[in-house]
Design an enzyme around this catalytic site. Structure first.
Site, short mmCIF file in Angstrom:
data_model
loop_
_atom_site.label_atom_id
_atom_site.label_comp_id
_atom_site.label_asym_id
_atom_site.label_seq_id
_atom_site.Cartn_x
_atom_site.Cartn_y
_atom_site.Cartn_z
CE1 TYR A 1 -4.22 -1.75 0.63
CE2 TYR A 1 -2.90 -3.37 2.05
CZ TYR A 1 -3.79 -3.14 1.66
OH TYR A 1 -4.60 -3.85 0.96
CG ASN B 1 -10.90 -2.78 -8.07
OD1 ASN B 1 -11.62 -2.48 -8.61
ND2 ASN B 1 -9.77 -3.91 -8.13
CB CYS C 1 -7.30 -4.91 -6.06
SG CYS C 1 -8.53 -6.13 -5.86
CG HIS C 2 -4.84 -10.62 -7.17
ND1 HIS C 2 -5.87 -9.58 -8.60
CD2 HIS C 2 -3.99 -11.18 -8.21
CE1 HIS C 2 -5.13 -10.06 -9.75
NE2 HIS C 2 -4.05 -10.82 -9.37
CD GLU D 1 -1.79 -12.73 -11.11
OE1 GLU D 1 -0.75 -12.40 -11.33
OE2 GLU D 1 -2.73 -11.83 -11.53
#
Length: 200
Positions: A137, A160, A168-169, A195
């Protein structure tokens, strides 16, 4: 809810340092430009995915929201005035399927989320975090020119409306721990693991 875990994903409930991930500063300019939603009826459709049922919402031309199941497993309560119409979402569904298959790393869709100017700025900032990487953040706040606004970034991140596509993950704690996710930490772990397994 049962989720098939991708390679490298953490065990359920694990909130310690996520294997293979550490916060990195965003590296690119935002990859999207948001536009205001069009007037008219709201349209929606649903699709199955490895993280459960997804509900796609839009104005007929652009995607305005993508909702996962709630933490308790319940689906979105669809307002009576919304129109079920899969046609406007065909490309979004195709790209999401490709993403979950590990064949797509960047989405290319018209997006029209509703939010304040600050929220939209944060959401656009989320798209600067590359596939397979994460940011804290605080790092995102610095990238947005508001280095003391970590809490405000976190609040906007939590609101979001276009999950997965606006990633946002990929935002984690400054110490590398996983933090809250509207869809639940298990889904966040799955997306990061997906990912991590596909990143070169």
């Amino acid at each position: 809810m049962s989720i098939t875990r991708a390679p490298g994903a953490a065990a359920p409930g694990q909130e310690s340092l996520f294997a293979g991930f550490g916060p990195v500063a965003p590296l690119r300019a935002p990859t999207v430009e948001f536009r205001p939603p069009l007037d008219g009826p709201t349209r929606y459709t649903t699709m199955d995915s490895p993280v459960g049922l997804l509900t796609l919402v839009g104005d007929g031309e652009a995607l305005g929201a993508l909702f996962t199941l709630a933490k308790d497993g319940s689906s979105l309560s669809v307002p009576a005035e919304w129109i079920a119409d899969p046609a406007p979402f065909a490309e979004a569904v195709r790209q999401l399927d490709a993403y979950f298959a590990g064949e797509l790393r960047e989405f290319d869709l018209p997006l029209a989320p509703s939010g304040t100017e600050w929220q939209r700025k944060v959401w656009a900032g989320l798209t600067t975090i590359p596939y397979g990487e994460t940011a804290s953040y605080g790092q995102l706040a610095e990238e947005l020119g508001r280095p003391t606004a970590s809490r405000a970034v976190g609040m906007a991140n939590g609101r979001n409306p276009i999950s997965i596509i606006v990633p946002c993950h990929r935002v984690i704690g400054a110490d590398g721990t996983l933090t809250g996710y509207a869809g639940g930490l298990e889904r966040k772990e799955f997306l990061l693991g997906l990912e991590a397994g596909r990143a070169a």
